[in-house]
Scaffold this motif. Structure first.
Motif, PDB file in Angstrom:
ATOM      1  N   LEU A 170       0.821  -1.167  -0.001  1.00  0.00           N
ATOM      2  CA  LEU A 170      -0.045  -0.027   0.006  1.00  0.00           C
ATOM      3  C   LEU A 170       0.704   1.141  -0.049  1.00  0.00           C
ATOM      4  O   LEU A 170       1.810   1.518   0.888  1.00  0.00           O
ATOM      5  N   PHE A 171       0.606   2.189  -1.265  1.00  0.00           N
ATOM      6  CA  PHE A 171       1.658   3.181  -1.044  1.00  0.00           C
ATOM      7  C   PHE A 171       0.898   4.455  -0.609  1.00  0.00           C
ATOM      8  O   PHE A 171      -0.155   4.818  -0.891  1.00  0.00           O
ATOM      9  N   LEU A 172       1.485   5.333   0.341  1.00  0.00           N
ATOM     10  CA  LEU A 172       0.947   6.281   0.983  1.00  0.00           C
ATOM     11  C   LEU A 172       1.599   7.595   0.839  1.00  0.00           C
ATOM     12  O   LEU A 172       2.791   7.605   0.610  1.00  0.00           O
ATOM     13  N   ALA A 173       0.984   8.634   1.136  1.00  0.00           N
ATOM     14  CA  ALA A 173       1.641   9.970   1.029  1.00  0.00           C
ATOM     15  C   ALA A 173       1.013  10.977   1.956  1.00  0.00           C
ATOM     16  O   ALA A 173       0.022  10.786   2.538  1.00  0.00           O
ATOM     17  N   VAL A 174       1.920  12.008   2.649  1.00  0.00           N
ATOM     18  CA  VAL A 174       1.524  13.152   3.463  1.00  0.00           C
ATOM     19  C   VAL A 174       2.421  14.174   3.229  1.00  0.00           C
ATOM     20  O   VAL A 174       3.549  14.200   2.849  1.00  0.00           O
ATOM     21  N   ASP A 175       1.812  15.389   3.450  1.00  0.00           N
ATOM     22  CA  ASP A 175       2.425  16.470   3.055  1.00  0.00           C
ATOM     23  C   ASP A 175       3.386  16.854   4.304  1.00  0.00           C
ATOM     24  O   ASP A 175       3.265  16.470   5.418  1.00  0.00           O
ATOM     25  N   ARG A 176       4.259  18.028   3.929  1.00  0.00           N
ATOM     26  CA  ARG A 176       5.166  18.037   4.972  1.00  0.00           C
ATOM     27  C   ARG A 176       4.762  18.816   6.113  1.00  0.00           C
ATOM     28  O   ARG A 176       5.436  19.155   7.300  1.00  0.00           O
ATOM     29  N   SER A 177       3.419  19.291   6.121  1.00  0.00           N
ATOM     30  CA  SER A 177       3.125  19.907   7.232  1.00  0.00           C
ATOM     31  C   SER A 177       2.334  19.153   8.234  1.00  0.00           C
ATOM     32  O   SER A 177       1.947  19.547   9.485  1.00  0.00           O
ATOM     33  N   SER A 178       2.484  17.818   8.132  1.00  0.00           N
ATOM     34  CA  SER A 178       1.695  16.976   8.966  1.00  0.00           C
ATOM     35  C   SER A 178       2.991  16.804  10.273  1.00  0.00           C
ATOM     36  O   SER A 178       3.947  16.633  10.167  1.00  0.00           O
TER      37      SER A 178
ATOM     38  N   GLU B 122      -2.531   6.296  -1.903  1.00  0.00           N
ATOM     39  CA  GLU B 122      -2.410   6.739  -3.197  1.00  0.00           C
ATOM     40  C   GLU B 122      -2.564   5.356  -4.133  1.00  0.00           C
ATOM     41  O   GLU B 122      -2.999   5.514  -5.156  1.00  0.00           O
ATOM     42  N   SER B 123      -2.134   4.296  -3.966  1.00  0.00           N
ATOM     43  CA  SER B 123      -2.283   3.244  -4.942  1.00  0.00           C
ATOM     44  C   SER B 123      -1.935   1.764  -4.064  1.00  0.00           C
ATOM     45  O   SER B 123      -1.538   2.014  -2.844  1.00  0.00           O
ATOM     46  N   LEU B 124      -2.057   0.624  -4.524  1.00  0.00           N
ATOM     47  CA  LEU B 124      -1.753  -0.635  -4.396  1.00  0.00           C
ATOM     48  C   LEU B 124      -1.313  -1.542  -5.455  1.00  0.00           C
ATOM     49  O   LEU B 124      -1.740  -1.289  -6.233  1.00  0.00           O
ATOM     50  N   LEU B 125      -0.262  -2.475  -5.057  1.00  0.00           N
ATOM     51  CA  LEU B 125       0.149  -3.413  -5.920  1.00  0.00           C
ATOM     52  C   LEU B 125       0.390  -4.642  -5.026  1.00  0.00           C
ATOM     53  O   LEU B 125       1.359  -4.841  -4.095  1.00  0.00           O
ATOM     54  N   CYS B 126      -0.150  -5.776  -5.637  1.00  0.00           N
ATOM     55  CA  CYS B 126       0.072  -7.244  -4.895  1.00  0.00           C
ATOM     56  C   CYS B 126       1.153  -7.964  -5.574  1.00  0.00           C
ATOM     57  O   CYS B 126       1.272  -7.868  -6.639  1.00  0.00           O
ATOM     58  N   GLY B 127       2.220  -8.414  -4.823  1.00  0.00           N
ATOM     59  CA  GLY B 127       3.266  -9.116  -5.152  1.00  0.00           C
ATOM     60  C   GLY B 127       3.099 -10.488  -5.679  1.00  0.00           C
ATOM     61  O   GLY B 127       3.796 -11.167  -6.347  1.00  0.00           O
ATOM     62  N   LEU B 128       1.765 -11.236  -5.274  1.00  0.00           N
ATOM     63  CA  LEU B 128       1.507 -12.609  -5.855  1.00  0.00           C
ATOM     64  C   LEU B 128       0.845 -12.360  -6.947  1.00  0.00           C
ATOM     65  O   LEU B 128       0.836 -13.211  -7.811  1.00  0.00           O
ATOM     66  N   CYS B 129      -0.428 -11.785  -6.843  1.00  0.00           N
ATOM     67  CA  CYS B 129      -1.392 -11.919  -8.182  1.00  0.00           C
ATOM     68  C   CYS B 129      -1.321 -10.688  -9.055  1.00  0.00           C
ATOM     69  O   CYS B 129      -2.209 -10.792 -10.098  1.00  0.00           O
ATOM     70  N   GLY B 130      -0.593  -9.610  -8.705  1.00  0.00           N
ATOM     71  CA  GLY B 130      -0.514  -8.424  -9.350  1.00  0.00           C
ATOM     72  C   GLY B 130      -1.754  -7.426  -9.714  1.00  0.00           C
ATOM     73  O   GLY B 130      -1.591  -6.708 -10.427  1.00  0.00           O
ATOM     74  N   PHE B 131      -2.557  -7.764  -8.614  1.00  0.00           N
ATOM     75  CA  PHE B 131      -3.773  -6.704  -8.587  1.00  0.00           C
ATOM     76  C   PHE B 131      -3.207  -5.252  -8.276  1.00  0.00           C
ATOM     77  O   PHE B 131      -2.398  -5.252  -7.364  1.00  0.00           O
ATOM     78  N   HIS B 132      -3.823  -4.189  -8.998  1.00  0.00           N
ATOM     79  CA  HIS B 132      -3.185  -3.008  -8.681  1.00  0.00           C
ATOM     80  C   HIS B 132      -4.461  -2.003  -8.598  1.00  0.00           C
ATOM     81  O   HIS B 132      -5.402  -2.346  -9.279  1.00  0.00           O
ATOM     82  N   LEU B 133      -4.388  -1.097  -7.822  1.00  0.00           N
ATOM     83  CA  LEU B 133      -5.201   0.266  -7.637  1.00  0.00           C
ATOM     84  C   LEU B 133      -4.338   1.702  -7.713  1.00  0.00           C
ATOM     85  O   LEU B 133      -3.276   1.664  -7.381  1.00  0.00           O
ATOM     86  N   THR B 134      -5.229   2.322  -8.501  1.00  0.00           N
ATOM     87  CA  THR B 134      -4.494   3.751  -8.440  1.00  0.00           C
ATOM     88  C   THR B 134      -5.612   4.601  -8.063  1.00  0.00           C
ATOM     89  O   THR B 134      -6.613   4.871  -8.701  1.00  0.00           O
ATOM     90  N   GLY B 135      -5.103   5.692  -7.173  1.00  0.00           N
ATOM     91  CA  GLY B 135      -5.975   6.661  -6.786  1.00  0.00           C
ATOM     92  C   GLY B 135      -7.014   6.215  -5.749  1.00  0.00           C
ATOM     93  O   GLY B 135      -7.238   5.221  -5.370  1.00  0.00           O
ATOM     94  N   ALA B 136      -7.428   7.231  -5.101  1.00  0.00           N
ATOM     95  CA  ALA B 136      -8.026   7.226  -3.809  1.00  0.00           C
ATOM     96  C   ALA B 136      -9.375   6.526  -4.244  1.00  0.00           C
ATOM     97  O   ALA B 136     -10.116   5.869  -3.343  1.00  0.00           O
TER      98      ALA B 136
END
Length: 323
Positions: free
Chosen positions: A239-247, A257-271
């Motif tokens: 699971l790929f995450l992001a935070v701005d510098r004011s946090s 922000e996105s997701l990628l599975c290392g076994l089945c290759g399933f991926h998601l892009t965007g919230a």
């Protein structure tokens, strides 16, 4: 002598090529998909005609060999079996009001699928429109006409077909659900014959727990953490995450922000896609959850200089500490 051209043989052939078409589509092999989907439609169309009467499979070309054979007038089939092609079979089913008439987008799409199938068979083709929806809809109409069970025809791919034909689902939801079913197919293909313990070992190999710093930029920092995959249900997705510098370092709210599975290759892009599968679009972490940094940027280390990875507990000295 029994005829080699029967409803059962045509139907089973259509079913076999439908499975091959769906498998090709799952790995984004468009040419193989078009080839097998076209053959499946042709055989299923011929099965529909044969069920009415086998003579509907004969060409009108002045030769009576196949006509006499299908009508039962002669028991021995001709040496060379020759039936109508896909276009003729579809045309006859249109005249019988089984398939959409030659006016409208549905008919045009079906004709396009058959033309592309022929193009692949003879010349090959480049990037073309995705005809999965046309294929699924045509097969569904023929199955309904012949009163054949959809589940027994599509088998593993029934869920995928239902997603494609779902008029209520939006485009984004359809895309996510389709990729999810395709990822499950890839997982089954790769690991279906392995014992459970072997898959567990592979899962541990590709999985890394904790919160990892991937990149630190001038505006935001990027992280990754482990998540259970919505498709294969294995804890092997990143699971790929992001935070701005004011946090605040001591209570970061990270946006998914996105997701990628290392076994089945399933991926998601965007919230929006993340939300569509039921995953949270924001998660809470603190500096204590950080395990390591994989970024190579020299200035990133400077921006993270306040993070003490070696300390099990960090006590804030100022409630307004930020990046």
């Amino acid at each position: 002598m029994d005829s080699p051209v029967t409803f059962d043989r045509l139907y089973e052939g259509a079913k076999r090529f439908a499975r091959l078409a769906m498998e090709a589509h799952a790995v984004q092999d468009q040419e193989v998909f078009l080839l097998h989907a076209g053959v499946s439609v042709e055989r299923l169309a011929k099965a529909a005609l044969a069920r009415v009467h086998p003579t509907l499979l004969t060409e009108v070309n002045g030769k009576d060999d196949m006509l006499l054979h299908f009508a039962g007038a002669v028991s021995k089939p001709p040496t060379r079996l020759r039936t109508i092609g896909a276009s003729t079979a579809i045309s006859r089913l249109r005249r019988m009001d089984v398939l959409p008439q030659k006016k409208g987008s549905e008919a045009d799409d079906l004709d396009g699928l058959i033309e592309l199938r022929n193009g692949v068979a003879h010349l090959g083709t480049g990037d073309v429109e995705d005809y999965l929806g046309t294929f699924a809809a045509t097969v569904d109409k023929l199955l309904l006409h012949m009163m054949q069970d959809r589940g027994s025809f599509w088998e593993f791919w029934l869920d995928t077909v239902q997603v494609v034909l779902d008029d209520q689902a939006g485009r984004l939801q359809k895309g996510v659900r389709l990729r999810m079913n395709q990822a499950r197919h890839r997982f089954r293909t790769r690991f279906g014959d392995l014992p459970e313990g072997a898959v567990d070992s592979i899962e541990q190999t590709v999985s890394e727990h904790g919160l990892i710093v991937v990149e630190v930029g001038p505006e935001k920092a990027l992280f990754q953490t482990l998540s259970r995959c919505p498709a294969c249900k294995r804890e092997a997705a990143t699971l790929f995450l992001a935070v701005d510098r004011s946090s605040l370092l001591f209570g970061m709210e990270l946006a998914t922000e996105s997701l990628l599975c290392g076994l089945c290759g399933f991926h998601l892009t965007g919230a929006d896609e993340v939300k569509a599968v039921g995953l949270p679009t924001t998660v809470q972490f603190s500096v204590e959850d950080l395990t390591r940094i994989v970024t190579d940027a020299s200035d990133s280390a400077e921006r993270l200089a306040t993070i003490k990875l070696s300390l099990p507990v960090v006590t804030p000295t100022d409630s307004h500490d930020s990046w």
